[in-house]
Design an enzyme around this catalytic site. Sequence first.
Site, short mmCIF file in Angstrom:
data_model
loop_
_atom_site.label_atom_id
_atom_site.label_comp_id
_atom_site.label_asym_id
_atom_site.label_seq_id
_atom_site.Cartn_x
_atom_site.Cartn_y
_atom_site.Cartn_z
N HIS A 38 67.27 -2.35 112.28
CA HIS A 38 68.71 -2.43 112.58
C HIS A 38 69.14 -1.59 113.78
O HIS A 38 70.32 -1.29 113.93
CB HIS A 38 69.56 -2.02 111.35
N GLY A 127 60.65 -12.92 108.30
CA GLY A 127 61.03 -11.88 109.26
C GLY A 127 60.05 -11.73 110.40
O GLY A 127 60.13 -10.79 111.18
N SER A 129 59.83 -14.03 112.68
CA SER A 129 60.52 -14.72 113.77
C SER A 129 59.95 -16.10 114.12
O SER A 129 59.76 -16.42 115.28
CB SER A 129 60.54 -13.87 115.05
N SER A 130 59.73 -16.90 113.10
CA SER A 130 59.31 -18.27 113.39
C SER A 130 60.41 -19.02 114.11
O SER A 130 60.13 -19.91 114.93
CB SER A 130 58.93 -19.00 112.10
N SER A 131 61.67 -18.67 113.85
CA SER A 131 62.77 -19.39 114.52
C SER A 131 62.77 -19.07 116.02
O SER A 131 62.89 -19.98 116.85
CB SER A 131 64.11 -19.05 113.89
N GLU A 164 70.26 -20.08 119.06
CA GLU A 164 70.30 -19.73 117.64
C GLU A 164 71.70 -19.26 117.23
O GLU A 164 72.20 -19.63 116.16
CB GLU A 164 69.25 -18.65 117.33
N ASP A 176 63.93 -10.80 118.74
CA ASP A 176 62.87 -11.75 118.40
C ASP A 176 62.46 -12.58 119.62
O ASP A 176 61.27 -12.74 119.91
CB ASP A 176 63.34 -12.72 117.30
N TYR A 225 74.27 -7.98 105.96
CA TYR A 225 74.00 -7.74 107.38
C TYR A 225 75.30 -7.39 108.11
O TYR A 225 75.39 -6.38 108.82
CB TYR A 225 73.33 -8.97 107.98
P1 ADP Z 1 62.15 -16.34 110.49
O1 ADP Z 1 62.59 -16.48 111.91
O2 ADP Z 1 62.19 -14.94 110.01
O3 ADP Z 1 60.84 -17.00 110.21
P2 ADP Z 1 64.48 -17.97 110.05
O4 ADP Z 1 65.23 -18.34 108.82
O5 ADP Z 1 65.21 -17.31 111.16
O6 ADP Z 1 63.23 -17.11 109.58
O7 ADP Z 1 63.84 -19.30 110.68
C1 ADP Z 1 63.08 -20.20 109.89
C2 ADP Z 1 63.50 -21.61 110.21
O8 ADP Z 1 63.10 -21.98 111.55
C3 ADP Z 1 62.82 -22.65 109.34
O9 ADP Z 1 63.50 -22.81 108.10
C4 ADP Z 1 62.93 -23.89 110.22
O10 ADP Z 1 64.21 -24.45 110.15
C5 ADP Z 1 62.73 -23.34 111.61
N1 ADP Z 1 61.30 -23.40 112.01
C6 ADP Z 1 60.51 -22.37 112.30
N2 ADP Z 1 59.25 -22.77 112.63
C7 ADP Z 1 59.25 -24.12 112.53
C8 ADP Z 1 58.25 -25.15 112.72
N3 ADP Z 1 56.99 -24.84 113.03
N4 ADP Z 1 58.62 -26.44 112.55
C9 ADP Z 1 59.89 -26.73 112.22
N5 ADP Z 1 60.86 -25.82 112.01
C10 ADP Z 1 60.57 -24.53 112.16
MG MG Z 2 64.52 -16.02 112.63
#
Ligand code: ADP
Ligand code: MG
Length: 390
Positions: A38, A127, A129-131, A164, A176, A225
């Site tokens: 944070h 967490g 950061s897949s998004s 985002e 991220d 948050y």
């Molecule tokens: P984090 O960023 O911590 O992983 P988030 O909730 O911010 O969690 O983001 C996750 C979301 O991002 C998933 O629910 C999906 O909507 C999207 N996402 C991430 N990676 C992929 C992927 N490989 N294919 C499709 N959507 C994805």
């Molecule tokens: Mg995210």
Amino acid sequence: MKRQQRKAMVSEAFEKRFGRAPTLWAQAPGRVDLMGNHTDYNEGYVLTMAIDRNTWLAVLPRDDRKIVIFSLNFEGGGEFDLNDIRHDESFPWTNYVRGVAAAFQDEGFRLHGFDGLIHSTIPFGSGLSSSAALEVVTATALKNLAANWEIDPVRFVRLCQRAENEFVGMNCGVLDQYSSTFGEAGHSLLLDCRNLTHRTASMPEDLLVVICDTRIERELTGSEYGERRAQCEEGVRRMAGFYPGITHLRDLTLEQFIEQEALLPEVVARRCRFIIEENQRVLDLARALSADERTAIRALTEGSYAGARDLYEIVSPATEHMMKAVLSGPGVVGARQAGAGFGGCTVAFVERDEVEAFTDHVGRLYFSTTKIEPEVYPVQAAPGAGLMRL
Ligand code: ADP
Ligand code: MG
């Protein structure tokens, strides 16, 4: 999965769907914070590391202005027109892709249509950061398809964040996207969230970073948050009465803070103290890792965890169980909660030779108390987003 195997798998799926092979491959890594819960929205510091879990996007350019996008990780997908980018209700994950296209196009960057297939090894919602990786990999592909974008990398990062914030509607910071773009192999990044600049910090040779995922999804869309942010802002407002000109907690030294601390509401004081101490720990951990000072690594990670639990109050019971398992594991030097809290991952520094025994131990102990199967795995510091030659 080995890189070549993964490529073969994605290629095959791509050809099956689109009838031809992709001509361009982009990747963007996930990331983990080694220190700095944070601190980002308080314009402070974060020690962050891009990891060797990443998102790939295989691409074939199209002649029209359409983007056709599918993911091997999520259902649905489909096409949208670059002349009319709309929010999608049926498959929300495509909004990350749409949002990136919209953000760059709005700023005047020329976009090229493509057929694309996504594949990721980053866990979702943990967490890591897949998004952000999805945004950054999309922007990387668009940038290279157009071939003529001149863009400052910090602006690139900002536009991914905007996708985002504005298109997906998640009020995330810039950490991220920054980490996924600027990551460096073998190094962590000491990021200054005020100026958006960083310097790299080296990692000790025989310590590995081990992610210990509680498998409890973070829930940050709730009030927590926003409430923490508001409490920090209140602290700044009150402190500005004594220290004119300060705009963020970043501007206060611990000594200045302590002098006026008693005048703050008790909860606000605890929140502020955590942030101010955590900022200092970021700087100290960068130094301790570079010098491989294990006692300091232990003390700093302990301080971060205790503060997250007692002062900032972002530790959930699952994480407490995880920390018990982690701190009793073989070869552990230190550990703390990563990310924004309320579940998600714990990050541990573990002696390389003990990693296997450590992951085993943590998996067993955490499962025995929670009946949840955790994910425990070492990660390496990885390079930031770019094209891949496969
Ligand atoms: P984090 O960023 O911590 O992983 P988030 O909730 O911010 O969690 O983001 C996750 C979301 O991002 C998933 O629910 C999906 O909507 C999207 N996402 C991430 N990676 C992929 C992927 N490989 N294919 C499709 N959507 C994805
Ligand atoms: Mg995210």
